[in-house]
Design a protein around this motif. Structure first.
Motif, PDB file in Angstrom:
ATOM      1  N   ASP A 179       0.807  -1.211   0.000  1.00  0.00           N
ATOM      2  CA  ASP A 179       0.000   0.000   0.000  1.00  0.00           C
ATOM      3  C   ASP A 179       0.842   1.264   0.000  1.00  0.00           C
ATOM      4  N   THR A 180       2.125   1.146   0.349  1.00  0.00           N
ATOM      5  CA  THR A 180       2.974   2.338   0.437  1.00  0.00           C
ATOM      6  C   THR A 180       4.115   2.328  -0.576  1.00  0.00           C
ATOM      7  N   PHE A 181       4.274   1.225  -1.333  1.00  0.00           N
ATOM      8  CA  PHE A 181       5.346   1.174  -2.325  1.00  0.00           C
ATOM      9  C   PHE A 181       4.901   1.935  -3.571  1.00  0.00           C
ATOM     10  N   HIS A 182       5.660   2.935  -3.945  1.00  0.00           N
ATOM     11  CA  HIS A 182       5.242   3.897  -4.960  1.00  0.00           C
ATOM     12  C   HIS A 182       4.878   3.259  -6.301  1.00  0.00           C
ATOM     13  N   TRP A 183       5.709   2.314  -6.763  1.00  0.00           N
ATOM     14  CA  TRP A 183       5.410   1.706  -8.072  1.00  0.00           C
ATOM     15  C   TRP A 183       4.144   0.854  -8.004  1.00  0.00           C
ATOM     16  N   TYR A 184       3.892   0.234  -6.861  1.00  0.00           N
ATOM     17  CA  TYR A 184       2.675  -0.565  -6.715  1.00  0.00           C
ATOM     18  C   TYR A 184       1.428   0.319  -6.658  1.00  0.00           C
ATOM     19  N   ARG A 185       1.605   1.569  -6.358  1.00  0.00           N
ATOM     20  CA  ARG A 185       0.486   2.508  -6.329  1.00  0.00           C
ATOM     21  C   ARG A 185       0.305   3.225  -7.670  1.00  0.00           C
ATOM     22  N   GLY A 186       1.179   2.929  -8.609  1.00  0.00           N
ATOM     23  CA  GLY A 186       1.049   3.528  -9.941  1.00  0.00           C
ATOM     24  C   GLY A 186       1.666   4.895 -10.087  1.00  0.00           C
ATOM     25  N   GLU A 187       2.464   5.318  -9.097  1.00  0.00           N
ATOM     26  CA  GLU A 187       3.107   6.618  -9.237  1.00  0.00           C
ATOM     27  C   GLU A 187       4.051   6.610 -10.439  1.00  0.00           C
ATOM     28  N   ALA A 188       4.005   7.686 -11.215  1.00  0.00           N
ATOM     29  CA  ALA A 188       4.832   7.896 -12.412  1.00  0.00           C
ATOM     30  C   ALA A 188       4.421   7.004 -13.586  1.00  0.00           C
ATOM     31  N   PHE A 189       3.261   6.357 -13.496  1.00  0.00           N
ATOM     32  CA  PHE A 189       2.814   5.569 -14.649  1.00  0.00           C
ATOM     33  C   PHE A 189       2.581   6.466 -15.860  1.00  0.00           C
ATOM     34  N   ASP A 190       2.181   7.701 -15.625  1.00  0.00           N
ATOM     35  CA  ASP A 190       1.995   8.634 -16.742  1.00  0.00           C
ATOM     36  C   ASP A 190       3.289   8.842 -17.513  1.00  0.00           C
TER      37      ASP A 190
END
Length: 213
Positions: free
Chosen positions: A79-90
């Motif tokens: 829940d707190t890992f950035h890539w697992y949250r989709g951060e920077a997917f854009d």
């Protein structure tokens, strides 16, 4: 953005140590596709993503190895890992849009979350997720010498390893649920499935030629 802008792209996502990179390389070579590995862009994307858009990435970067992998519960980690949250997917999408559209592209990596990829697809045959069992993941990490790569840099390697493996199991379960919810394709990866068999299954899912030999 609709799927038409990326209609020339096929996607291989999935859990860690599922065989994504090897399978994608084999299929790209066999089918004359440009191979785009999202793992290779993580550092550049981390630098490009401003704090307001990637708060979990900034928080993770500020932690020590023990804070990341020893002192937190595995259920907190996904829940707190950035890539697992989709951060920077854009930024992944921006990279793909910058590639020439006159050649097919095969993009792979664990950052390709089903709920983010689904709106970009022209059909379910354009994407597949590989879901490794815990047994397969551990064996794959051991085979390539990566089992202790992260945990061995902490103050409590056994606990860190157990936390990492459980975090990855939970993440894979999340991918399984998301692919079902969005009607997307997934392949369960477990022994005795070998690399050629996996490549053949992925090729069928994506409508590609399977490598021989």
């Amino acid at each position: 953005m609709g799927g038409r802008a990326l209609a020339h792209v096929r996607w291989i996502g999935g859990g860690s140590a599922a065989g994504k990179s090897t399978t994608a390389a084999r299929l790209a070579a066999e089918n004359g596709l440009h191979l785009h590995r999202t793992d290779e862009t993580m550092s550049a994307h981390a630098r490009r993503c401003p704090p307001r858009r990637c708060p979990h990435l900034r928080a993770f970067a500020a932690m020590s190895m023990d804070e990341r992998w020893v002192h937190r519960s595995p259920r907190t980690m996904p829940d707190t890992f950035h890539w697992y949250r989709g951060e920077a997917f854009d930024l992944v999408v921006e990279d793909l849009l910058d590639l020439p559209a006159d050649r097919g592209v095969l993009v792979e990596g664990f950052r390709l979350l089903p709920h983010l990829v689904a709106p970009l697809l022209t059909g379910p045959e354009r994407a597949v997720w590989l879901l490794p069992t815990p047994r397969f993941r551990r064996a794959a990490l051991e085979a390539r010498g990566d089992l202790w790569a992260i945990a061995g840099r902490t103050g409590d390697p056994p606990r860190a390893l157990a936390n990492l493996l459980e975090r990855d199991r939970l993440f894979t379960d999340r991918l399984r649920e998301q692919t079902r919810r969005h009607g997307l394709r997934a392949i369960e990866v477990d022994a005795p499935l070998d690399g050629q068999q996996l490549a053949a299954q992925v090729a069928r899912s994506l409508g590609l030629r399977a490598p021989t030999g």
